[in-house]
Scaffold this active site. Structure first.
Site, short mmCIF file in Angstrom:
data_model
loop_
_atom_site.label_atom_id
_atom_site.label_comp_id
_atom_site.label_asym_id
_atom_site.label_seq_id
_atom_site.Cartn_x
_atom_site.Cartn_y
_atom_site.Cartn_z
N HIS A 120 0.45 98.90 -106.90
CA HIS A 120 -0.20 100.00 -107.60
C HIS A 120 0.41 101.34 -107.21
O HIS A 120 0.74 102.16 -108.08
CB HIS A 120 -1.70 99.99 -107.27
CG HIS A 120 -2.46 101.13 -107.84
ND1 HIS A 120 -3.05 101.10 -109.09
CD2 HIS A 120 -2.73 102.37 -107.35
CE1 HIS A 120 -3.64 102.25 -109.33
NE2 HIS A 120 -3.46 103.04 -108.28
N GLU A 121 0.57 101.58 -105.92
CA GLU A 121 1.08 102.88 -105.46
C GLU A 121 2.54 103.09 -105.87
O GLU A 121 2.92 104.17 -106.33
CB GLU A 121 0.93 103.00 -103.94
CG GLU A 121 -0.50 102.96 -103.45
CD GLU A 121 -1.39 104.03 -104.08
OE1 GLU A 121 -0.87 105.08 -104.50
OE2 GLU A 121 -2.61 103.81 -104.15
N GLU A 127 -4.03 105.70 -113.62
CA GLU A 127 -4.50 104.63 -112.75
C GLU A 127 -4.42 103.28 -113.46
O GLU A 127 -4.01 102.27 -112.85
CB GLU A 127 -5.95 104.90 -112.32
CG GLU A 127 -6.11 106.09 -111.38
CD GLU A 127 -5.33 105.91 -110.10
OE1 GLU A 127 -5.39 104.82 -109.51
OE2 GLU A 127 -4.65 106.87 -109.67
N HIS A 159 2.92 104.24 -109.46
CA HIS A 159 2.73 105.66 -109.74
C HIS A 159 4.08 106.39 -109.70
O HIS A 159 4.37 107.25 -110.54
CB HIS A 159 1.78 106.29 -108.71
CG HIS A 159 0.33 106.07 -109.00
ND1 HIS A 159 -0.26 106.39 -110.20
CD2 HIS A 159 -0.67 105.58 -108.21
CE1 HIS A 159 -1.55 106.12 -110.15
NE2 HIS A 159 -1.82 105.61 -108.96
#
Length: 272
Positions: A136-137, A199, A140
């Site tokens: 997820h990070e 997100e 970004h």
């Protein structure tokens, strides 16, 4: 009137000339601030953060952060190369650090600078949980969300300047009311939904990357269920939050798991 026309024209030109297509999302994205400016600043800020905080090195947990993060990065490179985007990551400088901090959090700066707080490890529990977080990070950064947020912030400021120009002949009280209303409307109706969409994009990309890296994407649902239990319902209403609600996020992930598995299958990765 002339100032309004010039101002509107300036915004239109900025929007028309400052967009780029992101390979992971397929979308045209705002790029008012170039990565040539963003990345050096991000790298410097990351270095300062590490100097000012306790970085954990050489432990089993610290090594896991690096190992899992490297697998996620390699998965991103595989996907990019397979889809004709060789060299997309040439300016990235990947770095993974575990930092002693009780906060249940992790983050990634533009250009691949990642921090995992030790407080999140009891929630990740295993490599698949950690891969969910790191996927997820990292996503970004891959989707240039930092660049987009900066660009959106600049547009919001420009809009505020436009409101000031439009109400320049009004009383100070009227000008202040107009600016307050503009700020609230653009935050709730623009900036917060924009952040929530980022997100969701990071969840989708991260799910695919963890699957290509060999981690079962079903475990992302398990991890976020643990995170939901951790928050104990203390999150603000979704429309006032930068993040989707836990229920929304988990529902989206369940829909995306088959897509991630199908993408991983293209790279010879299967799950029982």
């Amino acid at each position: 009137m002339r100032n309004r026309i010039l101002f509107t024209g300036a915004i239109a030109i900025a929007l028309a000339t400052s967009c780029s297509k992101n390979p992971f999302t397929g979308k045209q994205t705002l790029a008012l601030v170039p990565n040539s400016e963003i990345l050096p600043s991000a790298f410097a800020q990351y270095g300062t953060f590490l100097k000012e905080n306790k970085v954990v090195k050489g432990t089993a947990d610290a090594n896991r952060v690096v190992n899992v993060g490297t697998k996620i990065k390699n998965a991103a490179e595989k996907w990019l190369n397979a889809n004709g985007y060789q060299g997309y990551l040439k300016d990235y400088q990947w770095e993974y650090n575990l930092v002693e901090n009780k906060e249940v959090n992790a983050w990634c700066m533009p250009g691949g600078k990642i921090v995992v707080y030790s407080g999140i490890l009891p929630v990740t529990k295993d490599d698949a949980g950690l891969a969910t977080v790191l996927g997820h990070e990292v996503s970004h950064a891959l989707a240039n969300h930092g660049q987009q947020r900066m660009s959106a912030g600049l547009l919001q400021q420009l809009g505020g300047a436009g409101v000031a120009i439009a109400t320049g002949s009004k009383s100070q009280e009227t000008q202040q009311l107009a600016l307050t209303a503009y700020g609230a409307a653009t935050e709730i109706g623009g900036m917060l939904p924009f952040s929530r969409s980022h997100e969701t994009e990071a969840d989708q990309i991260g799910l695919t990357l963890m699957a290509i890296a060999g981690y079962n994407p079903d475990q992302a649902v398990v991890f976020w269920s643990r995170m939901s239990a951790q928050s104990k319902g203390n999150a603000p209403p979704e429309f006032l939050s930068t993040h989707p609600s836990d229920a929304t996020r988990i529902a989206n992930l369940k829909k995306l798991v088959p897509v991630a598995k199908a993408e991983a299958l293209k790279f010879g990765v299967t799950f029982k």
